[in-house]
Scaffold this active site. Sequence first.
Site, PDB file in Angstrom:
ATOM      1  N   ASN A 270       1.018  -1.305  -0.018  1.00  0.00           N
ATOM      2  CA  ASN A 270      -0.002   0.137  -0.024  1.00  0.00           C
ATOM      3  C   ASN A 270       0.840   1.286  -0.083  1.00  0.00           C
ATOM      4  OD1 ASN A 270      -0.835   2.081   2.364  1.00  0.00           O
ATOM      5  ND2 ASN A 270      -2.518   1.807   1.030  1.00  0.00           N
ATOM      6  N   VAL A 297      -3.955   0.863  -3.410  1.00  0.00           N
ATOM      7  CA  VAL A 297      -4.235   2.178  -2.704  1.00  0.00           C
ATOM      8  C   VAL A 297      -5.497   1.754  -2.170  1.00  0.00           C
ATOM      9  CG1 VAL A 297      -4.780   4.701  -2.793  1.00  0.00           C
ATOM     10  CG2 VAL A 297      -3.215   3.574  -4.492  1.00  0.00           C
ATOM     11  N   GLU A 298      -5.923   2.550  -0.911  1.00  0.00           N
ATOM     12  CA  GLU A 298      -6.845   1.863  -0.107  1.00  0.00           C
ATOM     13  C   GLU A 298      -8.067   2.419  -0.869  1.00  0.00           C
ATOM     14  OE1 GLU A 298      -5.094   5.841   1.951  1.00  0.00           O
ATOM     15  OE2 GLU A 298      -4.204   4.132   0.735  1.00  0.00           O
ATOM     16  N   SER A 299      -8.358   3.220  -1.783  1.00  0.00           N
ATOM     17  CA  SER A 299      -9.501   3.650  -2.462  1.00  0.00           C
ATOM     18  C   SER A 299     -10.164   2.071  -3.088  1.00  0.00           C
ATOM     19  CB  SER A 299      -9.208   4.593  -3.472  1.00  0.00           C
ATOM     20  OG  SER A 299      -8.168   4.219  -4.571  1.00  0.00           O
TER      21      SER A 299
END
Length: 386
Positions: A270, A297-299
């Site tokens: 990440n 990515v956290e999205s």
Amino acid sequence: MGVAEALYEGIEESFRKTGHPRDLVIVHSAGQSNRKIGFEHFAVEGLAKRIVGSHWGLMPRMSAFLGQGGAQAVCLPQGQIATLYRSIAAGRPGNLTRIGLGTFVDPRIEGGKVNQPARDHAPDYVAIHRVDDQDFMFYRRFKIDVGIFRASAVDADGNCSVDEEAVTLDALAIAQSAHNSNGLVICQAKKLVARGAIAPRHVAVPGSLVDLVVKAPEPERQHRQSDGVFFDERYISASSSAELPRAEFSNRLAIGRRAIRYLHRGDIVNIGTGIPGDSVGPALAEAGLSDAITLTVESGVYGGVPAGGVDFGITAHPTAIIPHASQFDFYNGGGLDATFMGAGEVDRHGNVNVSRLGGRVIGAGGFIDITQSARLVCFCFSLEGT
């Protein structure tokens, strides 16, 4: 990205003209803004009495507004809000997790109440529960009266597609949680299409969950794929590594080059906003390692080269785009080999602050979820100007 700008504009305009709606409790899992619009519309005294979110770093007006006590500010981890929508939809009492223990979100410290109005008036969103002689954080459910999301296309039956969105985020979870709270579900549409024009497998939110559809009057301004582009096929299309964008040399790229030396082939990684988001992806592409390391990515995006700045959260030529909460399920369960994070302040003991700087309430975003569960945590920052 993911911002229902036409609806947010309309809410602020209505309040300024009529005084209604007012005293809203605004809940958002991520912090979408380009420093001018998006959630900045709610930084108006009287419009919102409480903001429950994870990150306001790209919202200078909102950040200062909360820092000055303009509304109650409750900061919860991004992944816990995203997954809490699903708990609300499923009728569960909340989320039970170890994420947040020992941080400012821990109710024995601040409970996420990051300004004085919140400490004086906000309800408790988090409690400590003991299970098998271990402490767990319990994030309580709450009722959602209105759920707002956006879709690329909506058909005549209200079925919604996000095929042209660079991220899926929380569209289905918001719709389900608001619907099952007996609330109103509103979708901003980029375009309206005929019945049957959206294939069943491409329906992200079924029409039976949607009460109202609002077509964005000015989609090139109010329904952009990201701040930088109205629509760019690169952000929803896979590609070979030979076509990935490259970055010009900079101090940030030098940091990225150093950071990737900690990685091994096959790692799932990440990257956070700021220096990591701007440098790690380009450094991997430059080194020819984009196929050897899985960047996330956290999205909810996998692969490609992540965009930086206010477009952080999308990637050029992703290999996969999954729902926001599903990404955090993977993160919170320990799936990450490594994460690269920025930092606002670091003390001599290694304590890191990213959430409150210079009187501004920034928020932690996904920082707590990710750093407490990744196997390797590497901070990327510059000492320039110190």
